[in-house]
Design a protein around this motif. Sequence first.
Motif, short mmCIF file in Angstrom:
data_model
loop_
_atom_site.label_atom_id
_atom_site.label_comp_id
_atom_site.label_asym_id
_atom_site.label_seq_id
_atom_site.Cartn_x
_atom_site.Cartn_y
_atom_site.Cartn_z
N ASP A 38 0.81 -1.22 0.00
CA ASP A 38 0.00 0.00 0.00
C ASP A 38 0.84 1.27 0.00
OD1 ASP A 38 0.89 0.18 2.67
OD2 ASP A 38 -0.91 -0.83 3.41
N SER A 39 2.10 1.17 -0.44
CA SER A 39 2.97 2.34 -0.50
C SER A 39 3.78 2.32 -1.79
CB SER A 39 3.93 2.40 0.69
OG SER A 39 3.24 2.47 1.91
N LEU A 40 3.97 3.51 -2.35
CA LEU A 40 4.78 3.67 -3.55
C LEU A 40 5.94 4.61 -3.27
CD1 LEU A 40 1.99 4.20 -6.25
CD2 LEU A 40 3.42 2.16 -5.99
N ASN A 79 3.52 -3.59 -7.67
CA ASN A 79 4.61 -3.31 -8.60
C ASN A 79 4.20 -3.60 -10.04
OD1 ASN A 79 7.13 -2.14 -8.13
ND2 ASN A 79 7.89 -3.91 -7.00
N GLU A 80 3.44 -4.67 -10.24
CA GLU A 80 2.99 -5.01 -11.59
C GLU A 80 2.06 -3.95 -12.16
OE1 GLU A 80 1.26 -8.84 -10.98
OE2 GLU A 80 3.19 -9.88 -10.86
N LEU A 81 1.26 -3.33 -11.30
CA LEU A 81 0.33 -2.30 -11.77
C LEU A 81 1.05 -1.03 -12.23
CD1 LEU A 81 -2.58 -2.53 -9.15
CD2 LEU A 81 -2.51 -3.48 -11.47
N VAL A 82 2.21 -0.73 -11.62
CA VAL A 82 2.89 0.53 -11.94
C VAL A 82 4.06 0.35 -12.90
CG1 VAL A 82 2.20 1.56 -9.75
CG2 VAL A 82 4.43 0.42 -9.93
N ILE A 115 -5.95 -1.97 -6.24
CA ILE A 115 -5.29 -2.98 -5.42
C ILE A 115 -6.27 -3.60 -4.43
CG2 ILE A 115 -4.41 -1.48 -3.58
CD1 ILE A 115 -2.37 -4.20 -5.40
N VAL A 116 -7.28 -2.83 -4.00
CA VAL A 116 -8.34 -3.39 -3.16
C VAL A 116 -9.25 -4.29 -3.98
CG1 VAL A 116 -10.36 -2.83 -1.72
CG2 VAL A 116 -8.28 -1.44 -1.55
N GLU A 117 -9.63 -3.82 -5.17
CA GLU A 117 -10.50 -4.59 -6.06
C GLU A 117 -9.88 -5.94 -6.43
OE1 GLU A 117 -14.01 -4.97 -8.12
OE2 GLU A 117 -13.47 -2.89 -7.70
#
Length: 234
Positions: A38-40, A79-82, A115-117
């Motif tokens: 939950d942190s970037l 990480n995969e999402l960004v 990320i919640v979904e």
Amino acid sequence: MPEFARWLSASVAVVVLAASSHAIAQVLTGTATAADGDSLVVGSQRVRLFGIDAPELDQTCQTGGNAWQCGADAKQRLNELVAGQRVDCQITGTDQYGRSLGRCSTEFLELNEAIVELGWAVAYREYSQDYVEAEERAKLRKAGIWNSTFTMPSAHRLANAPKQSDPAPRAIASRPQLSNQSFAGCTIKGNRNRKGQWIYHLPGMPYYDKTRAEEFFCTEVQARAAGYRRAIVQ
């Protein structure tokens, strides 16, 4: 013409206010990597995703009696999402540790919700209701951690927090018992339960009237600064 002049004046005022608001808001833009679920880290700045809570990096979940590293997996999914994406983070404030809080997005996704979904974080109801519906959808699909048995991240942190060793808790424990009457108009009740959890209750919450106050606070900020967390209302 007077009517038109009034409309023009109002329109200009709206534009000026919008421009001022945009100037004040802090937006971080750039490539990002996940620090945890939950942190970037955007550039050199760490941003905690507002309103959500992911398993801690050392946290495990249970599936079929087998433990797996759900905290590490949550980080990997974020990480995969960004990866390879430009990330924009609208900074909304800071948390009690001084970390930036924000809503972050790629071109197609709001990352907090995504990320919640996907089931790799939960809605952090203590601070926001924005992602409760996304969490419910993930539960129904048994997505991510919802296909396992796990401890809520906040409960995991509390269970693994360093034990208080300074004299402050002992000093509090030695104080006389307080009544259930507010002190100097401050009505937030701080209570330590049998499990050693430090919890505060607001007027109107379940069990507020039955809670024995060991300390009273005027604001939630004061209660958190003293080491208490807000009671979880189901």
